[in-house]
Design a protein around this motif. Structure first.
Motif, PDB file in Angstrom:
ATOM      1  N   GLN A  86       0.836  -1.186   0.000  1.00 45.15           N
ATOM      2  CA  GLN A  86       0.000   0.000   0.000  1.00 45.15           C
ATOM      3  C   GLN A  86       0.883   1.253   0.000  1.00 45.15           C
ATOM      4  O   GLN A  86       1.793   1.384   0.812  1.00 45.15           O
ATOM      5  CB  GLN A  86      -0.902   0.006   1.230  1.00 45.15           C
ATOM      6  CG  GLN A  86      -1.973  -1.073   1.230  1.00 45.15           C
ATOM      7  CD  GLN A  86      -3.147  -0.710   0.328  1.00 45.15           C
ATOM      8  OE1 GLN A  86      -3.266   0.418  -0.144  1.00 45.15           O
ATOM      9  NE2 GLN A  86      -4.014  -1.687   0.097  1.00 45.15           N
ATOM     10  N   ARG A  87       0.602   2.170  -0.919  1.00 46.00           N
ATOM     11  CA  ARG A  87       1.387   3.405  -0.969  1.00 46.00           C
ATOM     12  C   ARG A  87       1.259   4.211   0.326  1.00 46.00           C
ATOM     13  O   ARG A  87       2.158   4.956   0.707  1.00 46.00           O
ATOM     14  CB  ARG A  87       0.928   4.262  -2.148  1.00 46.00           C
ATOM     15  CG  ARG A  87       1.160   3.646  -3.510  1.00 46.00           C
ATOM     16  CD  ARG A  87       0.710   4.594  -4.613  1.00 46.00           C
ATOM     17  NE  ARG A  87       0.720   3.950  -5.908  1.00 46.00           N
ATOM     18  CZ  ARG A  87       1.782   3.910  -6.715  1.00 46.00           C
ATOM     19  NH1 ARG A  87       2.918   4.488  -6.325  1.00 46.00           N
ATOM     20  NH2 ARG A  87       1.710   3.319  -7.884  1.00 46.00           N
ATOM     21  N   SER A  88       0.092   4.052   0.974  1.00 45.96           N
ATOM     22  CA  SER A  88      -0.178   4.867   2.172  1.00 45.96           C
ATOM     23  C   SER A  88       0.417   4.279   3.450  1.00 45.96           C
ATOM     24  O   SER A  88       0.252   4.863   4.520  1.00 45.96           O
ATOM     25  CB  SER A  88      -1.696   5.020   2.340  1.00 45.96           C
ATOM     26  OG  SER A  88      -2.312   3.749   2.472  1.00 45.96           O
ATOM     27  N   ASP A 110      11.011  -5.481   6.400  1.00 48.47           N
ATOM     28  CA  ASP A 110      11.385  -4.066   6.268  1.00 48.47           C
ATOM     29  C   ASP A 110      11.049  -3.500   4.891  1.00 48.47           C
ATOM     30  O   ASP A 110      11.789  -2.672   4.336  1.00 48.47           O
ATOM     31  CB  ASP A 110      12.884  -3.862   6.562  1.00 48.47           C
ATOM     32  CG  ASP A 110      13.239  -4.271   7.988  1.00 48.47           C
ATOM     33  OD1 ASP A 110      12.395  -4.061   8.881  1.00 48.47           O
ATOM     34  OD2 ASP A 110      14.335  -4.808   8.191  1.00 48.47           O
ATOM     35  N   LEU A 111       9.943  -3.955   4.352  1.00 50.56           N
ATOM     36  CA  LEU A 111       9.476  -3.421   3.072  1.00 50.56           C
ATOM     37  C   LEU A 111       8.844  -2.056   3.297  1.00 50.56           C
ATOM     38  O   LEU A 111       8.042  -1.860   4.219  1.00 50.56           O
ATOM     39  CB  LEU A 111       8.448  -4.365   2.441  1.00 50.56           C
ATOM     40  CG  LEU A 111       8.989  -5.546   1.631  1.00 50.56           C
ATOM     41  CD1 LEU A 111       7.876  -6.548   1.349  1.00 50.56           C
ATOM     42  CD2 LEU A 111       9.600  -5.054   0.321  1.00 50.56           C
ATOM     43  N   ARG A 112       9.186  -1.113   2.439  1.00 55.12           N
ATOM     44  CA  ARG A 112       8.617   0.228   2.503  1.00 55.12           C
ATOM     45  C   ARG A 112       7.999   0.574   1.157  1.00 55.12           C
ATOM     46  O   ARG A 112       8.528   0.163   0.106  1.00 55.12           O
ATOM     47  CB  ARG A 112       9.703   1.247   2.853  1.00 55.12           C
ATOM     48  CG  ARG A 112      10.483   0.922   4.120  1.00 55.12           C
ATOM     49  CD  ARG A 112      11.550   1.973   4.404  1.00 55.12           C
ATOM     50  NE  ARG A 112      12.409   2.246   3.252  1.00 55.12           N
ATOM     51  CZ  ARG A 112      13.444   1.510   2.904  1.00 55.12           C
ATOM     52  NH1 ARG A 112      13.755   0.418   3.608  1.00 55.12           N
ATOM     53  NH2 ARG A 112      14.186   1.826   1.866  1.00 55.12           N
ATOM     54  N   PRO A 113       6.917   1.350   1.166  1.00 52.94           N
ATOM     55  CA  PRO A 113       6.285   1.716  -0.108  1.00 52.94           C
ATOM     56  C   PRO A 113       7.032   2.842  -0.806  1.00 52.94           C
ATOM     57  O   PRO A 113       6.453   3.863  -1.194  1.00 52.94           O
ATOM     58  CB  PRO A 113       4.882   2.148   0.332  1.00 52.94           C
ATOM     59  CG  PRO A 113       5.073   2.691   1.706  1.00 52.94           C
ATOM     60  CD  PRO A 113       6.153   1.860   2.326  1.00 52.94           C
ATOM     61  N   ALA A 114       8.332   2.683  -0.948  1.00 59.56           N
ATOM     62  CA  ALA A 114       9.143   3.699  -1.611  1.00 59.56           C
ATOM     63  C   ALA A 114       8.888   3.649  -3.118  1.00 59.56           C
ATOM     64  O   ALA A 114       8.783   2.560  -3.693  1.00 59.56           O
ATOM     65  CB  ALA A 114      10.621   3.466  -1.309  1.00 59.56           C
ATOM     66  N   LEU A 164       3.368  -1.381  -6.072  1.00 67.08           N
ATOM     67  CA  LEU A 164       2.701  -0.464  -5.166  1.00 67.08           C
ATOM     68  C   LEU A 164       1.272  -0.233  -5.633  1.00 67.08           C
ATOM     69  O   LEU A 164       1.023  -0.046  -6.839  1.00 67.08           O
ATOM     70  CB  LEU A 164       3.439   0.877  -5.094  1.00 67.08           C
ATOM     71  CG  LEU A 164       4.553   1.008  -4.038  1.00 67.08           C
ATOM     72  CD1 LEU A 164       5.621  -0.045  -4.234  1.00 67.08           C
ATOM     73  CD2 LEU A 164       5.165   2.405  -4.063  1.00 67.08           C
ATOM     74  N   ILE A 165       0.336  -0.286  -4.694  1.00 64.38           N
ATOM     75  CA  ILE A 165      -1.075  -0.085  -5.022  1.00 64.38           C
ATOM     76  C   ILE A 165      -1.654   0.995  -4.122  1.00 64.38           C
ATOM     77  O   ILE A 165      -1.124   1.296  -3.060  1.00 64.38           O
ATOM     78  CB  ILE A 165      -1.887  -1.392  -4.859  1.00 64.38           C
ATOM     79  CG1 ILE A 165      -1.802  -1.911  -3.417  1.00 64.38           C
ATOM     80  CG2 ILE A 165      -1.420  -2.448  -5.839  1.00 64.38           C
ATOM     81  CD1 ILE A 165      -2.681  -3.105  -3.142  1.00 64.38           C
ATOM     82  N   ASP A 166      -2.747   1.616  -4.590  1.00 57.08           N
ATOM     83  CA  ASP A 166      -3.414   2.670  -3.812  1.00 57.08           C
ATOM     84  C   ASP A 166      -4.373   2.072  -2.798  1.00 57.08           C
ATOM     85  O   ASP A 166      -4.862   0.970  -2.972  1.00 57.08           O
ATOM     86  CB  ASP A 166      -4.162   3.611  -4.756  1.00 57.08           C
ATOM     87  CG  ASP A 166      -3.192   4.355  -5.664  1.00 57.08           C
ATOM     88  OD1 ASP A 166      -2.084   4.692  -5.200  1.00 57.08           O
ATOM     89  OD2 ASP A 166      -3.551   4.574  -6.847  1.00 57.08           O
TER      90      ASP A 166
END
Length: 322
Positions: free
Chosen positions: A239-241, A290-294, A320-322
């Motif tokens: 999730q991007r958020s 430790d995944l980040r929506p970078a 990445l999804i909204d």
């Protein structure tokens, strides 16, 4: 005393009258609730009539006709029947697209207290002047190098009709013998042609005949080759958020390859930890932490290297999804 006897007699007569009135009821009867239309062509519509009679001693009300499916239409001449009268239920059964033995019902709902639901049946056999048997060929689950044949027959009430040519639109599902059958042929074979790609292979096969009005028929064929390794989930979604780092798990299950080994992991994601460990049933578990929506992670691929010659690299995309 005489007055009392007279009253008792009157009460007795009234009781008998009320009992007789209470016993009056309608009764629905169909002498032939099942009709056989014999053997008919698929292009026809069967028309049938069922006679319903009221053999009771009170009026009968028919409330509803309920055909079993949309291919059957039922109409009623008269919904109200006096004692001793009759009506007709007319049934139209469309045979288009059907083949073989058929049995369709129409339920008659009425106010008969003994038979509130009366079922009428229409039975018979639908044939085709020209058809392929089977109309759909399923080769099932195969190895990539499998060669499997399936026979397809021409079914016709006219024995003089023959196959003149057969053409497949996919090179991996072909017509055995090249497609042109021997003179007078009424059958042919479909065969798989290796190597088959993982996943489904579908073909539409056109069969030409010398029938004057139905010269071309089609049969659909499918073969399935399971992947060497099944990856679940096939991609990692973020999730991007998302405000904090997240963890994801991906499992590699044996597919067509019953045994395989993971030789290494190529991880292009800075700061992300990927651990691989064997799991039950010959599978492997990938723990991604430790995944980040970078934005720079979107579209990146974690590559798993294996010892399989047919699938040396397994790619797990990050999206990445909204």
């Amino acid at each position: 005393m005489p007055a009392t006897s007279s009253m008792r007699a009157t009460v007795s007569v009234l009781a008998c009258f009320c009992a007789a009135a209470a016993a009056a009821a309608p009764r629905i009867v169909c002498d032939r609730p099942a009709l056989d239309f014999g053997e008919r062509d698929e292009g026809e519509t069967v028309h049938a009539e069922f006679v319903l009679r009221n053999v009771g001693d009170a009026p009968l009300r028919i409330d509803r006709l309920r055909p079993a499916c949309g291919c059957t239409v039922a109409t009623l001449d008269q919904p109200l029947l006096a004692p001793g009268s009759q009506t007709v239920v007319r049934v139209d059964f469309t045979l288009r697209g059907r083949q073989g033995p058929q049995s369709k019902s129409v339920t008659v709902q009425s106010d008969d207290p003994q038979t509130p639901y009366l079922t009428l049946w229409l039975n018979g056999i639908v044939t085709r002047e020209l058809a392929l048997d089977p109309p759909y060929v399923n080769f099932g689950s195969l190895a990539p190098d499998a060669v499997v044949e399936r026979e397809v027959r021409l079914v016709s009430r006219r024995p003089e009709i023959v196959i003149t040519n057969v053409v497949s639109d996919h090179p991996r599902i072909a017509v055995a013998g090249g497609g042109v059958p021997a003179s007078g042929a009424r059958s042919f074979a479909l065969t798989t042609v290796p190597p088959l790609e993982p996943g489904q292979t579908r073909a539409t096969v056109t069969v030409l005949t010398d029938h004057p009005s139905k010269a071309a028929l089609r049969v659909f064929a499918v073969a399935y080759v399971p992947p060497a390794v099944r990856v679940l989930p096939a991609e990692v979604l973020l999730q991007r958020s998302a405000a904090a780092p997240v963890a994801r798990t991906v499992v590699l299950y044996p597919g067509a390859a019953s045994n395989f080994q993971v030789l290494g992991i190529d991880n292009p994601l800075p700061g992300v930890q990927v651990a691989c460990q064997p799991a039950s049933g010959g599978s492997y578990r990938l723990d991604i932490r430790d995944l980040r929506p970078a934005p720079e992670f979107d579209g990146c691929v974690i590559r798993v290297r294996t010892d399989l010659p047919t699938r040396p690299d397994i790619e797990i995309p990050i999206r990445l999804i909204d």
